[in-house]
Design an enzyme around this catalytic site. Structure first.
Site, PDB file in Angstrom:
ATOM      1  N   PRO A 291       0.818  -1.219   0.000  1.00 37.04           N
ATOM      2  CG  PRO A 291      -0.009  -1.025   2.178  1.00 37.04           C
ATOM      3  CD  PRO A 291       0.888  -1.861   1.317  1.00 37.04           C
ATOM      4  N   GLY A 292       0.366   2.302  -0.660  1.00 39.25           N
ATOM      5  CA  GLY A 292       1.037   3.598  -0.646  1.00 39.25           C
ATOM      6  C   GLY A 292       0.140   4.629   0.019  1.00 39.25           C
ATOM      7  NE  ARG A 293      -5.272   6.046  -2.952  1.00 41.95           N
ATOM      8  CZ  ARG A 293      -5.266   6.762  -4.072  1.00 41.95           C
ATOM      9  NH1 ARG A 293      -5.490   8.042  -4.018  1.00 41.95           N
ATOM     10  NH2 ARG A 293      -5.061   6.192  -5.243  1.00 41.95           N
ATOM     11  NE  ARG A 330      -5.158  11.391  -6.059  1.00 40.39           N
ATOM     12  CZ  ARG A 330      -6.397  11.188  -5.693  1.00 40.39           C
ATOM     13  NH1 ARG A 330      -7.055  12.126  -5.038  1.00 40.39           N
ATOM     14  NH2 ARG A 330      -7.001  10.052  -5.962  1.00 40.39           N
ATOM     15  CB  CYS A 361      -3.563  29.745 -17.377  1.00 39.44           C
ATOM     16  SG  CYS A 361      -4.348  31.041 -18.284  1.00 39.44           S
ATOM     17  CD  GLU A 362      -4.900  23.853 -18.396  1.00 38.29           C
ATOM     18  OE1 GLU A 362      -5.943  23.284 -18.795  1.00 38.29           O
ATOM     19  OE2 GLU A 362      -3.841  23.882 -19.028  1.00 38.29           O
TER      20      GLU A 362
HETATM   21  N1  LLP Z   1       1.638  -1.448  -6.224  1.00 34.98           N
HETATM   22  C1  LLP Z   1       1.660  -1.129  -7.532  1.00 34.98           C
HETATM   23  C2  LLP Z   1       2.223  -2.067  -8.487  1.00 34.98           C
HETATM   24  C3  LLP Z   1       1.148   0.099  -7.959  1.00 34.98           C
HETATM   25  O1  LLP Z   1       1.164   0.398  -9.251  1.00 34.98           O
HETATM   26  C4  LLP Z   1       0.629   1.003  -6.999  1.00 34.98           C
HETATM   27  C5  LLP Z   1       0.089   2.290  -7.409  1.00 34.98           C
HETATM   28  C6  LLP Z   1       0.642   0.636  -5.644  1.00 34.98           C
HETATM   29  C7  LLP Z   1       1.160  -0.598  -5.295  1.00 34.98           C
HETATM   30  C8  LLP Z   1       0.115   1.529  -4.559  1.00 34.98           C
HETATM   31  O2  LLP Z   1      -1.204   1.845  -4.710  1.00 34.98           O
HETATM   32  P1  LLP Z   1      -1.962   2.604  -3.507  1.00 34.98           P
HETATM   33  O3  LLP Z   1      -1.926   1.681  -2.312  1.00 34.98           O
HETATM   34  O4  LLP Z   1      -1.214   3.847  -3.228  1.00 34.98           O
HETATM   35  O5  LLP Z   1      -3.315   2.849  -4.035  1.00 34.98           O
HETATM   36  N2  LLP Z   1      -1.943   8.653  -8.897  1.00 34.98           N
HETATM   37  C9  LLP Z   1      -3.118   7.872  -8.576  1.00 34.98           C
HETATM   38  C10 LLP Z   1      -2.800   6.515  -8.071  1.00 34.98           C
HETATM   39  C11 LLP Z   1      -1.923   5.735  -9.029  1.00 34.98           C
HETATM   40  C12 LLP Z   1      -1.435   4.498  -8.393  1.00 34.98           C
HETATM   41  C13 LLP Z   1      -0.273   3.951  -9.125  1.00 34.98           C
HETATM   42  N3  LLP Z   1       0.147   2.695  -8.611  1.00 34.98           N
HETATM   43  C14 LLP Z   1      -3.966   8.677  -7.567  1.00 34.98           C
HETATM   44  O6  LLP Z   1      -3.582   9.776  -7.226  1.00 34.98           O
HETATM   45  O7  LLP Z   1      -5.032   8.225  -7.168  1.00 34.98           O
END
Ligand code: LLP
Length: 438
Positions: A291-293, A330, A361-362
């Site tokens: 997880p990232g988010r 986003r 400017c969008e």
């Molecule tokens: N693993 C892989 C292979 C991924 O491509 C991603 C995210 C993650 C893990 C982590 O995903 P998360 O847990 O953060 O949802 N920019 C977009 C999200 C793009 C995600 C790209 N890959 C946004 O702002 O919603």
């Protein structure tokens, strides 16, 4: 208490972030400003550690660092002993500069460049999430030249639609990521890896998408993967030692979002995997999540200064702030919803419906599409947008030559800069003025 962020509170008329008064931060560091609650990030990393890594033997949670990447975050991740997912040599280079253990870095990406593969391998990063046949060829060649071995988890597309927006779905058939699970394509890839000299097959990888709220999508993806594990065993006699179930755990941006519980997702995944392996009589695999988010999203709050307030009779009121799509793309890109508050009038009732727009400017340069704020909002107020910790700083740009905001960590009443604000000089740091030459 503000519902989105554990460490944001309202006292009287003021918003506090991890013990720091928002207006003081705005005064001290300027706006726009990304403020991250260090306590929140620590809390989330600790969840990954205690509710996953310490609980399941051989497991490793990876923080998907594309969501927020800088020296400070890699140092924190390192402190908790968790791994990271990096998607470019650039991310790897920052992680290594922060002293991150290369053995806990997993290199992702659908088009890893030869130079990136070489960079990773020569800096001790050998865990690769292999995406395609060309990458197998490149890894075999480059690892051979460097005398290294790539440890491969193979990304397979389960054929599942999940995620908060079409642009962030990756588990369905029509995707640029990974090997298809149709027509035996992933089996062919694993066959090639097993025959290669410099790539070692370790396991499978799935990532179905981002901002996922559907538990069933995780269960059906991992269940499909157990089928792939069986097919691999039946075809090659090889037991898959690693299973990476991906990330994508949805978080609350507004009160309408209902995130799944971390332990509910992970325990369901683990149950499917362990039951399957136990039934087969195989040693349990090492399981990974990424997880990232979930780790950083709710930690972030962006502070802006309110400028022009424009009322368009019978249409709407636009409140323009001193940042915009350059620091948060986003809303424009994914039609994302955000919540926020006037940080210096936080206790006042919210009776005025407005759209919070940026200064780019969008027409698409909107941060919060519709929100109720105090009717007393005026230029000079500090507007705080919640839940901007993930994919805002890392997706920021210098569009319209806006300098990127600073990132400040707040922690129990103290604050520190972790990324300094760009200056006008930074805007021309790569510009070269020279005459044509042959
Ligand atoms: N693993 C892989 C292979 C991924 O491509 C991603 C995210 C993650 C893990 C982590 O995903 P998360 O847990 O953060 O949802 N920019 C977009 C999200 C793009 C995600 C790209 N890959 C946004 O702002 O919603």
């Amino acid at each position: 208490m503000v519902f989105q962020t554990r460490f944001a509170t309202i006292e009287g008329n003021d918003l506090y972030i991890d013990g720091c008064k928002a207006t003081d931060l705005a005064k001290q560091y300027g706006t726009p400003l990304y403020v991250m609650s260090e306590s929140h990030i620590r809390h989330q990393m600790n969840e990954l550690k205690t509710k996953f890594m310490d609980k399941y033997e051989g497991s490793l949670p990876l923080f998907a660092s594309k969501s927020f990447s800088c020296l400070a975050i890699y140092k924190l991740a390192s402190e908790y002993g968790i791994g990271i997912d990096c998607v470019s040599a650039g991310e790897i280079s920052i992680a290594l500069k922060a002293g991150f253990d290369p053995d806990k870095i997993y290199f992702h990406g659908n088009n890893k460049l030869p130079s990136e593969i070489e960079y990773a391998l020569s800096h001790g990063v050998t865990h690769f999430v292999i995406d395609n046949f060309y990458e197998i060829e490149l890894c075999e060649k480059i690892a051979g030249e460097l005398g290294k071995t790539v440890k491969a988890t193979v990304r397979v597309v389960p054929g599942i639609k999940a995620g908060g927006h079409n642009y962030i779905m990756t588990g369905h058939k029509d995707t640029k990521f990974g090997f298809s699970s149709h027509y035996g394509i992933y089996l062919k890839a694993i066959g090639q890896i097993l025959e290669s000299k410099n790539i070692e097959y370790e396991g499978l990888h799935a990532h179905i998408g981002s901002q996922v709220f559907d538990l069933y999508a995780y269960i059906s993806s991992i269940t499909k993967f157990m089928g792939f594990v069986d097919e691999i065993y039946n075809t090659f006699g090889v037991v898959t030692k690693k299973v990476n179930a991906g990330g994508g755990y949805g978080i609350a941006y507004t009160k309408d979002d209902e995130p799944l519980d971390f332990e509910v997702i992970t325990s369901e995944i683990m149950k499917v995997v362990y039951d399957h392996y136990d039934e087969k009589g195989w040693n349990r695999p090492s399981v990974m999540i990424e997880p990232g988010r979930y780790v950083v999203g709710n930690a972030g709050i962006t502070l802006y200064t309110v400028g022009v307030i424009k009322e368009i009779p019978d249409v709407r009121t636009y409140v323009s702030v001193d940042g915009g799509m350059a620091d948060n793309i986003r809303t424009a890109l994914y039609d994302a919803d955000y919540d926020g508050i006037v940080a210096n009038k936080a206790g006042e009732t919210k009776t005025k419906k407005v759209r919070v727009a940026g200064k780019c400017c969008e027409s698409a340069d909107v941060i919060v599409k519709d929100i109720n704020v105090t009717a007393n909002i005026m230029p000079g107020d500090i507007f705080a947008v919640y839940t901007t910790g993930a994919y805002c700083y890392t997706m920021s740009s210098n569009y319209n030559q806006l300098p990127k905001p600073a990132v400040v960590f707040a922690h129990e009443g103290k604050s520190k800069t972790v990324i300094r604000r760009q200056t006008f000089d930074d805007l021309i740091v790569y510009d070269v003025v020279e005459d044509y030459h042959d």
